[in-house]
Write an enzyme that holds these catalytic residues in place. Structure first.
Site, mmCIF file in Angstrom:
data_model
loop_
_atom_site.group_PDB
_atom_site.id
_atom_site.type_symbol
_atom_site.label_atom_id
_atom_site.label_comp_id
_atom_site.label_asym_id
_atom_site.label_seq_id
_atom_site.Cartn_x
_atom_site.Cartn_y
_atom_site.Cartn_z
ATOM 1 N NE ARG A 157 -4.105 -4.095 -3.252
ATOM 2 C CZ ARG A 157 -3.624 -3.956 -2.028
ATOM 3 N NH1 ARG A 157 -2.545 -4.651 -1.673
ATOM 4 N NH2 ARG A 157 -4.180 -3.162 -1.148
ATOM 5 C CD GLU A 193 -17.370 -1.603 7.603
ATOM 6 O OE1 GLU A 193 -17.594 -2.308 6.595
ATOM 7 O OE2 GLU A 193 -16.215 -1.328 7.985
ATOM 8 N N GLY A 204 -6.366 2.513 3.117
ATOM 9 C CA GLY A 204 -6.653 3.408 4.232
ATOM 10 C C GLY A 204 -7.107 4.792 3.810
#
Length: 449
Positions: A292, A200, A165
């Protein structure tokens, strides 16, 4: 299987990895900074090596010290947990050069998917829908303005090497783009050491949905269902759950199947999470892949009974998961709340200090992943996560009730320390959350307590 694994992390995830290794008969090596010398994993591990002073860049992120610790203790593999070096392609390549197994995706995959713009191009080619965007780094405000004209507003500027974030800024209208571009670029440089950014389309009202995958080295890919991570503040997750509330089973199954196909197409290996935004029109858009273990992996473990860390180790040691898709059975509902040492009333400002007393919940179907003990200091150098409280129940309503009960048992005291416990309880009680109709905007509407 490995004889010795070094855990290149700290806090609750280091302790969680060490516990599974112990259960599997694997010798563990903990590394720690001078700020973490009294942490529980240091005492649980078979061996512990101090790798530097408190700043992460001089300890947990300092690859030479981590690699030296692995070599001097006879470790055969390194488990990076999440954060720090967990998605660092260069570190994974260094492990390979030293004859060490990096428990995660290979460096080539990490490099491809770690470049967020390149990842979106690759994922789009693999058949996953993505949001309109530049899908390439932009080196000037002028380039950003030109690219934005073809994307449409609102726009989100993202760090190419971003995650968690961070390294993002929003421009709702064209005049706001230059400032957002500069803000994201500066944050990206400070946090990731890479100032490159891309654009984006920003979805203002969205659900954050992710699919957990597990993949071997020969195209064996399976999924373990989807999670909802829509409760966020500043695009950082606070509450996660599975299954996704309000999402029909056939839609969730279709999303998971498409994700498996995409993971296979890009050559994914290991445990990973494909993250999506679900817009008001019911359309999914893939925004990134986290290569991960995730902070929120306990909810998936609770509904499937699968130990994801064990599976990571299995893939790394044998090249294949220890389970098949037919072995995965989803049962009930699970919710996780992150208890941070932060003050919601002051913009979630971290509140480091020494813990005087600590009471964490227990009871039926209640799991706590923590790393704090009375007398320990919550360091200002690291993430303020104190504990993750996760619950399971036969259905979502019972899971919410169980989590409310669990949070009511939490009590952390210490000079200057505040926690997010009360704020989390307020989120759980919100009608939109109760009805499963919340979006990523929910936390902004709840009064901090």
């Amino acid at each position: 299987m490995f004889g010795t694994v070094l855990i290149a992390n700290r806090g609750e995830i280091a302790l969680r990895v060490a516990r599974t290794c112990k259960e599997m008969g694997i010798r563990t090596v903990a590394v720690y900074s001078s700020a973490d010398e009294d942490s529980p994993v240091v005492h649980l591990a078979d061996e512990a090596v101090r790798i530097g002073p408190p700043p992460a860049k001089r300890s947990y992120l300092y690859a030479p010290a981590v690699l030296q610790a692995a070599l001097q203790t006879g470790a055969e593999a390194i488990h990076p947990g999440y954060g720090f070096v967990s998605e660092d392609a260069d570190f994974a390549e260094m492990c390979r050069a030293e004859g060490l197994t990096f428990i995660g995706s290979p460096p080539e995959v990490l490099a491809m998917l770690g470049d967020k713009a390149e990842a979106l191009r690759v994922l789009s080619a693999a058949g996953l829908p993505v949001l309109p965007g530049s899908h390439r780094p932009l080196s000037s405000v002028g380039e950003a303005v030109e690219a934005a004209a073809g994307i449409g507003f609102p726009i989100i500027v993202k760090a190419l090497s971003g995650g968690g974030g961070r390294g993002m800024a929003i421009a709702l209208r064209p005049p706001e783009l230059p400032e957002a571009y500069a803000q994201a670029r500066n944050a990206a440089r400070a946090v990731f050491g890479d100032e490159r950014v891309y654009l984006e389309r920003y979805v203002e009202s969205a659900r954050h949905v992710e699919v957990q995958v597990l993949a071997g080295t020969k195209g064996q890919v399976l999924h373990l269902g989807a999670r909802d991570c829509s409760v966020q503040r500043r695009r950082q997750k606070l509450i996660e759950e599975t299954p996704v509330p309000g999402l029909p089973e056939d839609v969730a199954a279709g999303l998971c199947e498409r994700t498996v196909e995409a993971a296979r197409a890009v050559g994914y290996v290991g445990a990973g999470t494909f993250e999506f935004l679900l817009d008001d029109a019911g359309e999914f858009h893939c925004i990134e892949v986290n290569c991960r273990i995730q902070v929120e992996h306990p909810v998936t473990e609770l509904v499937t009974g699968v130990d994801l860390v064990r599976e990571q180790l299995h893939v790394a040691a044998t090249g294949a998961p220890g389970i098949t898709q037919d072995d995965v059975r989803l049962s009930g509902a699970a919710i996780e709340c992150r208890i941070n040492a932060e003050d919601p009333a002051r913009g979630f400002l971290p509140t480091p200090g020494t813990v005087d007393s600590l009471v964490l919940p227990g009871g039926p179907f209640t799991r706590v992943d923590d790393h704090v003990r009375p007398g320990m200091r919550v360091s200002p150098f690291y993430d303020p996560l104190l504990a993750k409280v996760s619950v399971w129940a036969p259905d979502r309503d019972q899971a919410i009730a169980r989590m409310e009960r669990a949070l009511s048992e939490c009590a952390v005291t210490g000079a200057g320390i505040s926690t997010t416990t009360g704020f989390l309880a307020g989120l759980l009680a919100h009608p939109l959350f109760r009805d499963g109709k919340h979006t990523t905007a929910l936390a902004e509407t709840v009064e901090p307590v």
